[in-house]
Design an enzyme around this catalytic site. Structure first.
Site, PDB file in Angstrom:
ATOM      1  N   CYS A   1      15.319  -5.980   7.185  1.00 33.16           N
ATOM      2  CA  CYS A   1      14.600  -7.244   7.314  1.00 33.16           C
ATOM      3  C   CYS A   1      14.869  -8.083   6.078  1.00 33.16           C
ATOM      4  CB  CYS A   1      13.100  -6.997   7.459  1.00 33.16           C
ATOM      5  SG  CYS A   1      12.126  -8.523   7.571  1.00 33.16           S
TER       6      CYS A   1
ATOM      7  N   CYS B   1       0.829  -1.193   0.000  1.00 35.48           N
ATOM      8  CA  CYS B   1       0.000   0.000   0.000  1.00 35.48           C
ATOM      9  C   CYS B   1       0.862   1.240   0.000  1.00 35.48           C
ATOM     10  CB  CYS B   1      -0.899   0.022   1.239  1.00 35.48           C
ATOM     11  SG  CYS B   1      -1.993  -1.405   1.392  1.00 35.48           S
TER      12      CYS B   1
END
Length: 508
Positions: free
Chosen positions: A494, A18
């Site tokens: 990450c 998004c």
């Protein structure tokens, strides 16, 4: 077409990505700035992050204000017309563009979410996915609060309605409310929150999803690039903008200011921006910015961690050339997000870059195809072979990622059928082997081709001459090379989808 996009489009394997955008007019209100239109243009600049729905909510900046809003399914340009934009004028506002799986592609899941609180209405737009969404949903519902959607973004909105434990004797304490939410869930979220006459820009303590701030200028020069944005011919600041990516600023005449730091809460008003506080990570953990923003998700002209995404992708290509050299006549790309990596590979290897595929931009998306045979025909409709450029030659074909492998195989066959002598696949990222639960949901390990076939076998399956991935260390090196003080604890990424090492415990 990049393989990660194929996974999204063809079988809904990725949950959602998004984009959020916000704007506050500077100076006296009511403003002459068309805030709704600014937000709409900002969302157009973030369209690559979500193409299924979009929404905008604006306010005049009064606590008792009736918020103006418009949401819809589809592309930003089809949802917002001159007529709809004329109905959502205001002094500040927030917007959201969404990509979801087919099962959750419904109007009631469209953001921003708006709810009433004891202190008036708030509106919230969210990029990310909560790692403890299940327990938090139960906690909200045990308070007697019903939830009308399956979105964890609604959970965040409802948590913001809770009064802090110390109460609010001096009126609404939105800083305390936001901190309470951040204490309830460590990641993953970048938020824009609108309440009363101000906005809050919030990034989770691990900084997993991007968020940045810009100045909307009345006069801007793009002729003098500076390290973290664009120089300006200083006149008045017309407003402040917040965005998932800085690429949305240029078309607005906005100047990149800075990133919202991991764990930071920034208050944005007509008077400017103010850093309220920074919520720390537990156990002195490093940040965990999603490394796949660099590989695929972000637009190449965005600035993240002080560096342009395009430059990082070029370094990935150069590193790939060092790790996986091969004798060949030309280097090319699977358009388009792999193009910078292909350029970098060509520069490092000394092999010329030549286009071998022509992409049809108007063919429609392959997720509508009901079976593999029709999907593969869809690939043939997307790409045409530029046979005169490579007939009888050895090709190094650079792709940004391979997830299921449904697209790259037909492309290899297309090139061989058009006269290629050899096709060596080089992938500018490591193999994707694990689900992501921080906003890009890959449902099962079994669906990931790297868990079924190692590189040599995969090359044989695809019909390629050879196939090599960039290593995790190589990707990390390429990303961190352009970050100042990259060895500090303030830098971290990450890599869970590549390594299986998640930055926090998952609670479902």
């Amino acid at each position: 077409m990049a393989e990660l996009e194929t996974l999204v489009e063809e079988e809904g394997g990725l949950d959602e990505k998004c984009g959020v955008f916000a704007c506050v007019a500077a100076g006296d209100w009511p403003t002459q700035l068309d805030v709704g239109h600014v937000i709409c243009l900002g969302l157009v600049g973030l369209q690559h992050r979500g193409q299924e729905s979009a929404g905008i909510v604006t306010s005049r900046g009064k606590e008792d204000d009736i918020l103006a809003r418009h949401k819809g399914m589809g592309m930003v340009s089809t949802i917002f017309t001159d007529e709809t934009l004329s109905k959502i004028k205001g002094n500040l506002g927030i917007g959201h563009t969404r990509y979801s799986t087919a099962g959750f592609s419904e109007l009631n899941n469209c953001q921003p979410f708006v709810v009433d609180t004891i202190h008036g209405k708030i509106a919230v737009a969210h990029n990310g996915e909560l790692v403890n969404a299940g327990p938090l949903r139960q906690k909200v519902m045990k308070r007697g609060i019903g939830l009308s959607t399956g979105s964890d973004s609604e959970v965040i909105t409802q948590l913001l309605c809770s009064i802090p434990s110390d109460g609010e004797p001096d009126g609404p304490d939105w800083q305390a409310r936001i901190r309470n939410v951040m204490n309830e869930t460590l990641m993953s979220y970048s938020l824009v929150i609108m309440t009363g006459d101000c906005l809050y820009a919030v990034r989770d303590p691990y900084g997993n999803r991007p968020l940045c701030i810009g100045r909307l200028m009345s006069g801007v020069s793009f002729n003098s690039p500076v390290k973290n944005g664009y120089d300006s011919v200083s006149e008045d600041i017309e407003g402040w903008v917040v965005s998932s990516e800085s690429c949305s600023f240029q078309s607005l005449g906005a100047v990149y200011q800075r990133e919202v730091q991991p764990g930071e809460i920034v208050r944005v008003t007509k008077d400017g921006i103010e850093s309220i506080c920074v919520v720390s990570r537990p156990n002195q953990d490093p940040p965990a910015f999603c490394i796949f923003e660099y590989v695929y998700f972000a637009r190449a002209d965005s600035i993240m961690e002080g560096q342009m995404v395009y430059s990082v992708r070029m370094r990935c290509g150069r590193q790939l050339a060092k790790e996986a050299p091969v004798e060949a006549d030309l280097v090319s790309t699977v358009p388009e997000s792999a193009t910078p990596a292909a350029m970098g590979y060509a520069q490092q290897s000394g092999i010329p870059y030549v286009e071998v595929l022509n992409k049809n931009r108007y063919v429609g998306r392959t997720f509508i195809q009901p079976n593999n045979r029709l999907r593969q025909l869809g690939v043939a409709k997307k790409f045409g072979a530029l046979a005169e450029n490579f007939k009888g030659k050895r090709i190094v074909l650079i792709d940004d990622s391979i997830v299921r492998g449904n697209t790259i195989g037909p492309i290899v066959r297309l090139l061989f059928n058009a006269g290629a002598k050899e096709v060596h696949i080089r992938v500018a990222s490591p193999p994707v082997k694990n689900p992501c639960y921080m906003g890009i949901n890959i449902p099962t390990k079994e669906e990931l081709i790297a868990n079924r076939l190692e590189a040599t076998k995969l090359a044989e399956c695809l019909g390629a001459t050879s196939l090599v991935y960039l290593t995790v260390d190589g990707l990390t090196l390429a990303v961190r090379e352009g970050i100042e003080n990259s060895k500090d604890n303030g830098v971290g990424h990450c890599t869970a989808c590549l390594t299986g090492k998640y930055p926090v415990n998952l609670e479902w």
